[in-house]
Enzyme design. Structure first.
Site, PDB file in Angstrom:
ATOM      1  N   GLU A   1      -3.536  10.379 -28.944  1.00  0.00           N
ATOM      2  CA  GLU A   1      -4.464  10.647 -28.110  1.00  0.00           C
ATOM      3  C   GLU A   1      -5.093  12.181 -28.344  1.00  0.00           C
ATOM      4  O   GLU A   1      -4.268  13.134 -28.637  1.00  0.00           O
ATOM      5  CB  GLU A   1      -4.065  10.561 -26.632  1.00  0.00           C
TER       6      GLU A   1
ATOM      7  N   GLU B   1      -1.000   3.932 -24.396  1.00  0.00           N
ATOM      8  CA  GLU B   1       0.388   4.168 -25.049  1.00  0.00           C
ATOM      9  C   GLU B   1       0.843   2.962 -25.563  1.00  0.00           C
ATOM     10  O   GLU B   1       1.352   2.809 -26.937  1.00  0.00           O
ATOM     11  CB  GLU B   1       1.101   5.083 -24.456  1.00  0.00           C
TER      12      GLU B   1
ATOM     13  N   GLN C   1       1.015  13.618 -27.030  1.00  0.00           N
ATOM     14  CA  GLN C   1       0.350  14.970 -26.529  1.00  0.00           C
ATOM     15  C   GLN C   1       1.631  15.490 -25.558  1.00  0.00           C
ATOM     16  O   GLN C   1       1.625  16.827 -25.345  1.00  0.00           O
ATOM     17  CB  GLN C   1      -0.800  14.881 -25.795  1.00  0.00           C
TER      18      GLN C   1
ATOM     19  N   HIS D   1       6.394  16.389 -16.873  1.00  0.00           N
ATOM     20  CA  HIS D   1       5.871  16.720 -18.270  1.00  0.00           C
ATOM     21  C   HIS D   1       6.890  17.581 -18.950  1.00  0.00           C
ATOM     22  O   HIS D   1       6.592  18.208 -19.674  1.00  0.00           O
ATOM     23  CB  HIS D   1       4.566  17.426 -18.178  1.00  0.00           C
TER      24      HIS D   1
END
Lengths: 353, 321
Positions: free
Chosen positions: B29, B58, B80, B128
């Site tokens: 991406e 994904e 990413q 994240h």
């Protein structure tokens, strides 16, 4: 024609004129091979000769047959957990298939994969897959590879009504559309995802309607009519080959047996469909019986010839079963083989104790 | 030799791979515009047919890369962010990792998956800020975690040449670092640990983003405590031999890893040391890990969860008794 001839016989009979008799014979034989293979596999399973569950394709023979005969040798298929019919029709070795079911060393995957994982890459069979929907992007990946290479192969992605609700299937359709991938999404709507009716699980009237969302052609056909499957898929494949645009074909079909071989025991006292429904599909829309009746009625093949094919097929499948039973199991300590490309890494395989 | 940044070795790795292997393409991406800087200039040099911007799908593009690999391609997927592995878990472990075995070697899946922003980028909060390797290691996925530019370049060359899926984790806390990198071509085979610092009193096994922290602690403790720092570099296959040799010399061990404590990588390495080198040990093996809680956004909480130099120092002092 008498009144009790089912509509399906009549429609197939009407479609027989000007057909290549050899193609019709191959269609009949292929469907009979799949059915006989499945009956025998079921017997071996009941007899304890097959280690795991199997997912029988009985009732859906026209789909695999029609699709496979519409494909070229170099074209690719990716299959599902109910893949015996697809693999057989694409040309896999029948002895190897039966031995694979039995977990034997002579099996297609040398006994490693079993019912849900049979492959033969040399024949463009990119695998059955036990995870519902997981093989759909693999078919698209093969199509992607074709696109990069600039060749004209087409991939067919088999999936069921259950898989039609998987995110990965939608993700793949979207990618195939935006990237112009030569893939035909081939939905076998056999009416049930395990015990859940597609009526309770699929939004909208038809799965093929979903094609519009991805800017591709979509249609729903009678998957019990091998001629209709063959004609539709052949056109879809050739159009896809020329345009590199994906398409969706939904085949309405029906599985006679349960989702898997152990289901009868599990759900004996709480069935999810009634016998009358199964009988109705068997009596009125069986892909082999109706095709046979149409062939005879149209004077394409006579009963004697068809009986000869039946006997030949039975003997062939019997041989396969014998081959499977007589083959050896692999040694257990072979288990680590082919886990990695190089097996010489330090500390591999890690010991159990 | 030249002084090179970690990220410049990543760019170099991608360029080399696309140049060296005709069947390689990169998919991910936002990579055409090089959101993370790692894929800079790739489209200009190799064209869009080699560098694919995927939709946010994904599972889909992992599966597509696997299908292409089945057909003879050598795909590279770039993430990413670190937690994308969770979205693609079925394709990663049920398919990419198992297909060679299930098919009795009929197919190779030479897939490289790169993870910029692995670990704790800082202020990225719980979704994240992970190193997803313990769960992938448990399922047999080859994994490298380079802690320096030198290791990155050498390991990447090996990873992309592998005929199996390999995850390459680039820890966010080290991705701005620099090191000397030879000008001539070199490779680092998977499964070779590196002794990043020699010492006599205690072995500290440090993984990825924790390597610089452990080296800093070792400098500070010197000469009071002489710390040997072993960086496995590859977690699967793991170079157990180098770790054990070090422990047999120092007789003490601490394992430092920024993943959760329960069923984590540090626990596994500690168990291997205890099992194979028990009679060489003068103290129980200690683990320094994340706390078993999600990473908070707020800096003090993030600092509480991620093991820092104080915790590492404490553990070293504890095994020194």
């Amino acid at each position: 024609m008498s009144q009790d001839v089912p509509e399906q016989v009549r429609s197939q009979q009407a479609g027989l004129s000007d057909r290549d008799p050899d193609l019709l014979r191959r269609m009949y034989r292929m469907m009979r091979e799949i059915r006989e293979f499945e009956h025998t596999a079921s017997e071996l399973s009941s007899a304890g000769e097959i280690p795991g569950p199997i997912h029988l394709y009985l009732g859906q023979e026209a789909v695999a047959t029609g699709v496979s005969l519409a494909l070229g040798d170099d074209d690719v298929i990716a299959s599902t957990h109910r893949g015996h019919g697809h693999v057989l029709a694409k040309g896999a070795d029948i002895d190897g298939m039966m031995a694979e079911l039995a977990g034997k060393e002579t099996g297609l995957n040398s006994g490693r994969g079993g019912s849900m994982h049979m492959v033969d890459f040399s024949l463009g069979i990119f695998g059955c897959n036990a995870i519902v929907g997981a093989s759909v992007p693999h078919a698209a990946g093969a199509a992607f590879s074709s696109k990069l290479d600039g060749d004209d192969r087409v991939s067919v992605s088999f999936f069921g009504d259950g898989a039609s609700n998987q995110g990965v299937v939608h993700e793949t359709m979207n990618m195939a559309a935006i990237w112009d991938l030569p893939v035909v999404f081939l939905c076998e709507n056999n009416q049930y995802g395990v015990s859940t009716s597609q009526e309770d699980a699929v939004a909208g009237d038809r799965i093929s309607d979903r094609a519009a969302s991805y800017d591709m052609a979509g249609e729903t056909i009678n998957g019990q009519n091998v001629l209709e499957v063959y004609d539709t898929v052949r056109e879809a494949v050739e159009t896809t080959r020329e345009t590199s645009r994906p398409r969706l074909v939904e085949c309405e079909t029906y599985r006679y047996e349960g989702h898997f071989s152990g289901e009868k025991d599990l759900l004996r006292d709480r069935p999810y469909r009634d016998e009358a429904e199964i009988e109705r599909w068997r009596d009125e829309r069986d892909p082999i019986d109706t095709f046979r009746q149409a062939l005879v009625a149209a004077d394409v093949l006579d009963e004697e010839t068809l009986d000869g094919i039946d006997a030949d097929v039975e003997a062939r499948i019997e041989d396969a079963a014998e081959f499977a039973l007589e083959s050896d199991y692999p040694p257990g300590d072979r288990a680590p083989e082919y886990t990695y490309a190089e097996q010489s890494y330090p500390d591999f395989p890690a010991e159990k104790y | 030799m030249s002084d090179q940044s970690y990220i410049s070795t990543i760019i170099q790795s991608y360029q080399e791979s696309l140049a060296d292997y005709d069947d390689t393409f990169v998919v991910g991406e936002d990579i055409q515009h090089a959101l993370m800087g790692t894929t800079r200039d790739l489209v200009a040099e190799f064209g869009e047919e080699r560098v694919w911007d995927a939709p946010i799908s994904e599972q889909g593009f992992h599966g597509l890369a696997i299908g292409a690999a089945m057909d003879g391609k050598r795909p590279i997927i770039e993430y990413q962010i670190n937690t994308m592995a969770y979205m693609a878990m079925d394709q990663l472990v049920n398919n990419a990792q198992k297909l060679r075995h299930m098919t009795h070697g009929q197919v190779s899946i030479p897939l490289t998956i790169t993870v910029p922003q692995a670990g704790t980028p800082g202020g990225s909060a719980a979704q994240h800020s992970d190193n997803p390797y313990p769960s992938l290691l448990n399922l047999g996925v080859k994994t490298v975690v380079p802690s320096t530019p030198y290791d990155q370049l050498g390991l990447f060359r090996s990873a992309v040449a592998e005929d199996d899926p390999v995850m390459v984790f680039w820890p966010a806390p080290v991705i701005g670092n620099r090191s000397e990198v030879p000008d001539e071509h070199y490779t680092i085979p998977l499964g070779e640990a590196d002794v990043k610092r020699e010492g006599e009193d205690v072995t500290v096994v440090a993984i990825g983003e924790k390597v610089p922290d452990v080296l800093a602690v070792a400098e500070r403790l010197d000469p009071e405590i002489s710390v040997e720092v072993v960086d496995p570099r590859t977690l699967l296959p793991l170079d157990e031999e180098t770790i054990l040799e070090s422990v047999e010399k120092t007789n003490r061990a601490v394992v430092v890893d920024a993943t959760n404590r329960t069923c984590g990588t540090a626990g596994d390495i500690a168990a291997r040391i205890s099992d194979a080198a028990f009679w060489h040990l003068d103290a129980p093996v200690k683990r320094v890990t994340r706390a078993d809680v999600p990473v908070s956004y707020s800096p003090p909480e993030e600092e509480f969860v991620i093991p820092g130099e104080d915790t590492i120092t404490e553990a070293i002092r504890d095994v020194m008794g």
